[in-house]
Write a protein that holds these residues in place. Structure first.
Motif, mmCIF file in Angstrom:
data_model
loop_
_atom_site.group_PDB
_atom_site.id
_atom_site.type_symbol
_atom_site.label_atom_id
_atom_site.label_comp_id
_atom_site.label_asym_id
_atom_site.label_seq_id
_atom_site.Cartn_x
_atom_site.Cartn_y
_atom_site.Cartn_z
ATOM 1 N N LEU A 1 2.076 85.926 27.178
ATOM 2 C CA LEU A 1 2.778 86.846 28.080
ATOM 3 C C LEU A 1 3.371 88.018 27.300
ATOM 4 C CD1 LEU A 1 3.948 87.483 30.875
ATOM 5 C CD2 LEU A 1 5.878 85.996 30.330
ATOM 6 N N PHE A 2 3.950 87.695 26.157
ATOM 7 C CA PHE A 2 4.508 88.713 25.267
ATOM 8 C C PHE A 2 3.445 89.758 24.943
ATOM 9 C CE2 PHE A 2 7.387 89.025 21.233
ATOM 10 C CZ PHE A 2 7.780 90.283 21.644
ATOM 11 N N TRP B 1 5.564 91.739 35.225
ATOM 12 C CA TRP B 1 5.037 90.567 34.514
ATOM 13 C C TRP B 1 6.171 89.658 34.048
ATOM 14 C CZ3 TRP B 1 0.322 88.555 34.331
ATOM 15 C CH2 TRP B 1 -0.731 89.359 34.746
ATOM 16 N N GLN B 2 7.400 90.064 34.342
ATOM 17 C CA GLN B 2 8.535 89.285 33.839
ATOM 18 C C GLN B 2 9.276 88.539 34.936
ATOM 19 O OE1 GLN B 2 11.045 91.522 31.185
ATOM 20 N NE2 GLN B 2 9.455 93.017 30.831
ATOM 21 N N ILE C 1 2.685 92.059 27.844
ATOM 22 C CA ILE C 1 3.737 93.046 28.082
ATOM 23 C C ILE C 1 3.770 94.094 26.970
ATOM 24 C CG2 ILE C 1 6.233 93.345 28.280
ATOM 25 C CD1 ILE C 1 6.273 90.557 29.617
ATOM 26 N N ILE C 2 3.575 93.639 25.727
ATOM 27 C CA ILE C 2 3.606 94.593 24.611
ATOM 28 C C ILE C 2 2.450 95.582 24.718
ATOM 29 C CG2 ILE C 2 3.220 94.762 22.122
ATOM 30 C CD1 ILE C 2 6.075 94.102 22.872
ATOM 31 N N THR D 1 3.405 98.063 27.211
ATOM 32 C CA THR D 1 4.445 98.947 26.686
ATOM 33 C C THR D 1 3.852 99.969 25.723
ATOM 34 O OG1 THR D 1 5.960 97.088 26.830
ATOM 35 C CG2 THR D 1 6.697 98.993 25.566
ATOM 36 N N LEU E 1 6.796 101.340 34.127
ATOM 37 C CA LEU E 1 7.961 100.452 34.086
ATOM 38 C C LEU E 1 7.786 99.321 35.093
ATOM 39 C CD1 LEU E 1 11.086 102.788 33.757
ATOM 40 C CD2 LEU E 1 10.118 101.258 32.047
#
Lengths: 291, 373
Positions: B337-338, B292-293, B341-342, B345, B286
């Motif tokens: 960036l997406f 990264w956000q 993060i994906i 995740t 987490l």
């Protein structure tokens, strides 16, 4: 914590060690208590100082002399009252919307058997993984295209439902026994009626949790207001604060004013935190299950 | 409804009331969709649709004038993406700088907040201490406050004549001008051992348009203040997760190992730590995903300055679009960036799913309630 590695040799030894452990434990607690709370003490103290006093004695929590000039200028020299009004409006609408829409959807996903339910729930889970910061440009594009950029609608409508809230409500509805609502349904109540008058009253803890989370989330929301409005009359508190800091004040650092404005923006959430603490804690622990 | 009751009654024999069929079923189908409709509309309209729109914009050179969905907007294909990776230029240098900044940020924030959160949880979980719930709340409180309001406080704390420098002054240390100091921490370390300018091997050449020397700068002094703020605000949340995890460690186990003569460190290392491994994994991932956000703090505290050493990809995408009016490039950065993060995740969800393969329910459920039952 310090970790004595020698084994206890006797009763006295052990008692002494317990005492030492306890002392160390309290020392650690107090130290970190200061680390986590003293910044707020400094904030309160310095918001009541004169600008030169704040610059000369930033660590001291006691204003000398006590000065309300910062707060006077917050209300006289900035748009703070307007931001406050906007924040209240947005927060109330978003909270109402989320509580209602999220519980409707959560109930359907938990209890109603309809075609496509599994896929929908998978979509909700997927949406929860979409990070907010990559949505800045996309949100701006769609608001612009729909013609609600720079309006209250743009500020409120996109936040009226959230996947995490749907998830919380669904989990909760699944945890309450199905027999009560079945009785209501057999007595001839419609689905919505059953949901509204039988199920929702039983879901009070989850509703309170969701209300608090939505309130806190929308009160603190910053990036969305950044890409949905640009007219200063539509600024919410976080947006207005950020604007203050980035230099709309003109000359001087004006720290007492900024700290005071930040303090006023923090107070509502602080009150809710103190009153409803156990619901916040529950949320964080749900987070640990969420993955 | 009367018909509903009749249908239910007529099919009742042999079926449990749970599995009513016929009219009720049709009713439920309609009601189900009506109930989820508002959420579908809102999330579809303001989450899925915008992502698709941004995907299109990332393939164009739209400058914010007019609608991006007309024929007038120049279509540039993958150019906005390639200029981030393969073409030498300002776009790539800025993007790679933001990646570098964020990597150092992650490298400090994630371990620091995890260790601090675990430490706090262990102290608060100590059975011998009183007043723990007060301290638990105190540690958690920063997590619920507004990121903007807290950033304002930390701007003051880290001001040139602020509280942090006053504290350092007591210790005889001359504090830096935090938000004006672009020197990298690693560069400062190299400087301390006499390497003030880049050795020839590092001065030119290096991956993605940054020299090795630039890559090895470390987080800037300004970034350290943002890192401090973030660790301070997030530790409380993760502490609560660790507390929940620690509650699953059976007291008997701890006591048994004490009787066996295990020292406190041994108990922590060989009993507690293995028992809370799932929580630790969760906190780490987490943290990785969250760090990264980082955006709000950068926006309020530094706007990417000094010398772009606090620019993160999230902030860079914002600035490229809304300040430089290069929406295509900004959107492309968002999607990279997406992707980062994906991927993080998915790795997390995969690992969590494997961890609980012995559970009977479907994937998402297994991952979500393992500690519960």
């Amino acid at each position: 914590m310090a970790v004595p590695t020698d084994r206890p040799a006797g009763r006295d030894h052990r008692a002494a060690r317990t005492l030492a452990t306890r002392f160390l434990g309290y020392a650690t607690l107090v130290f970190f208590g200061l680390v986590f709370l003293y910044p707020f003490v400094i904030q309160i103290g310095n918001s009541l100082k004169t600008e030169s006093d704040a610059a000369a004695n930033p660590l001291s929590p006691f204003p000398d002399p006590l000065s309300l000039a910062g707060f006077e200028r917050i209300f006289a020299g900035t748009n703070f009252p307007l931001w406050l009004g906007n924040s209240l409006l947005v927060t109330v609408l978003v909270t109402l919307g989320r509580v209602f829409f999220d519980s409707l959807a959560g109930y359907a996903l938990a209890r109603l058997r309809f075609r496509g339910r599994g896929g929908l729930f998978a979509a909700v889970i997927a949406v929860m993984a979409v990070p907010g910061v990559v949505l800045l440009i996309p949100k701006f594009l769609v608001l612009n295209q729909l013609g609600i950029y720079n309006s209250y609608a743009g500020l409120v409508v996109p936040l009226l439902a959230d996947a995490a809230g749907v998830f919380i409500m669904k989990q909760f509805f699944e945890s309450i026994p199905v027999s009560v609502e079945e009785a209501a349904r057999i007595d001839g109540a419609s689905i919505f009626r059953t949901f509204w008058s039988v199920v929702l009253p039983m879901a009070k803890p989850a509703l309170i949790t969701l209300t608090i989370l939505s309130f806190q989330g929308s009160w603190n929301e910053f990036p969305h207001s950044l890409v949905s409005v640009q007219d200063p009359d539509l600024f919410t508190l976080p947006r207005g604060l950020a604007d203050l800091v980035s230099g709309s004040l003109g000359s001087g650092t004006q720290y007492p004013l900024k700290l005071g404005a930040a303090l006023l923006a923090t107070i509502p959430v602080a009150i809710i935190f103190v009153v409803f603490q156990r619901y916040f804690v529950r949320d964080a622990n749900d987070g640990s299950d969420k993955g | 409804m009367a018909t509903e009751t009749l249908t239910a009654a007529s099919t009742a024999p042999g079926t449990s009331p749970r599995r009513r069929r016929g009219g009720t079923r049709g009713n439920e189908n309609l009601a189900g969709w009506l109930f989820v409709a508002p959420v579908i509309v809102i999330l579809g309209l303001f989450l899925l649709l915008p992502i698709l729109m941004a995907l299109w914009v990332s393939l164009t050179d739209w400058n914010g004038q007019g609608s991006p969905f007309t024929g007038d907007v120049p279509f540039v294909g993958a150019h906005n993406y390639t200029q981030l990776f393969t073409e030498d230029g300002l776009a790539r240098r800025d993007f790679m700088t933001s990646i570098r900044n964020n990597m150092y940020y992650v490298a400090i924030v994630v371990p620091a907040q995890t260790v601090l959160a675990l430490g706090l949880a262990l102290v608060v979980n100590n059975r011998m201490l009183k007043g723990k719930s007060f301290f638990r709340s105190a540690f958690y409180f920063p997590s619920v406050t507004s990121s903007v309001a807290i950033s304002v406080v930390f701007l003051f704390l880290f001001a040139n004549s602020g509280a942090v420098n006053a504290l350092l002054g007591f210790l005889g240390i001359d504090g830096p001008e935090w938000f004006a100091d672009s020197r990298g921490l690693l560069h400062l370390l190299f400087g301390a051992v006499g390497v003030d300018s880049p050795p020839a091997a590092l001065a030119d050449g290096g991956p993605f348009g940054l020299t090795w020397w630039d890559w090895l700068a470390g987080p800037s002094v300004a970034m350290i203040s943002i890192i401090t703020l973030v660790v301070w605000t997030t530790s409380g949340t993760f502490m609560l997760m660790f507390l929940a995890g620690l509650q699953n460690v059976p007291v008997a186990l701890d006591e048994a190992s004490t009787l066996d003569g295990a020292s406190r460190w041994q108990r922590f290392r060989h009993v507690t730590l293995p028992m809370i491994r799932p929580t630790t994994f969760l906190v780490l991932t987490l943290g990785l995903i969250g760090s990264w956000q980082v955006f709000d703090q950068v926006y309020v505290m530094s706007q990417g300055d000094p010398a772009k050493t606090t620019v993160t990809p999230a902030y860079l995408s914002y600035r490229t679009a809304f300040r430089d009016f290069d929406y295509g490039s900004g959107a492309a950065i968002s999607f990279v960036l997406f992707l980062i993060i994906i991927v993080l995740t998915l790795i997390q969800r995969r690992a969590l799913a494997e961890r609980d393969t012995d559970r009977p329910r479907r994937g998402w459920r297994r991952r979500r309630v393992p500690e519960r039952s």
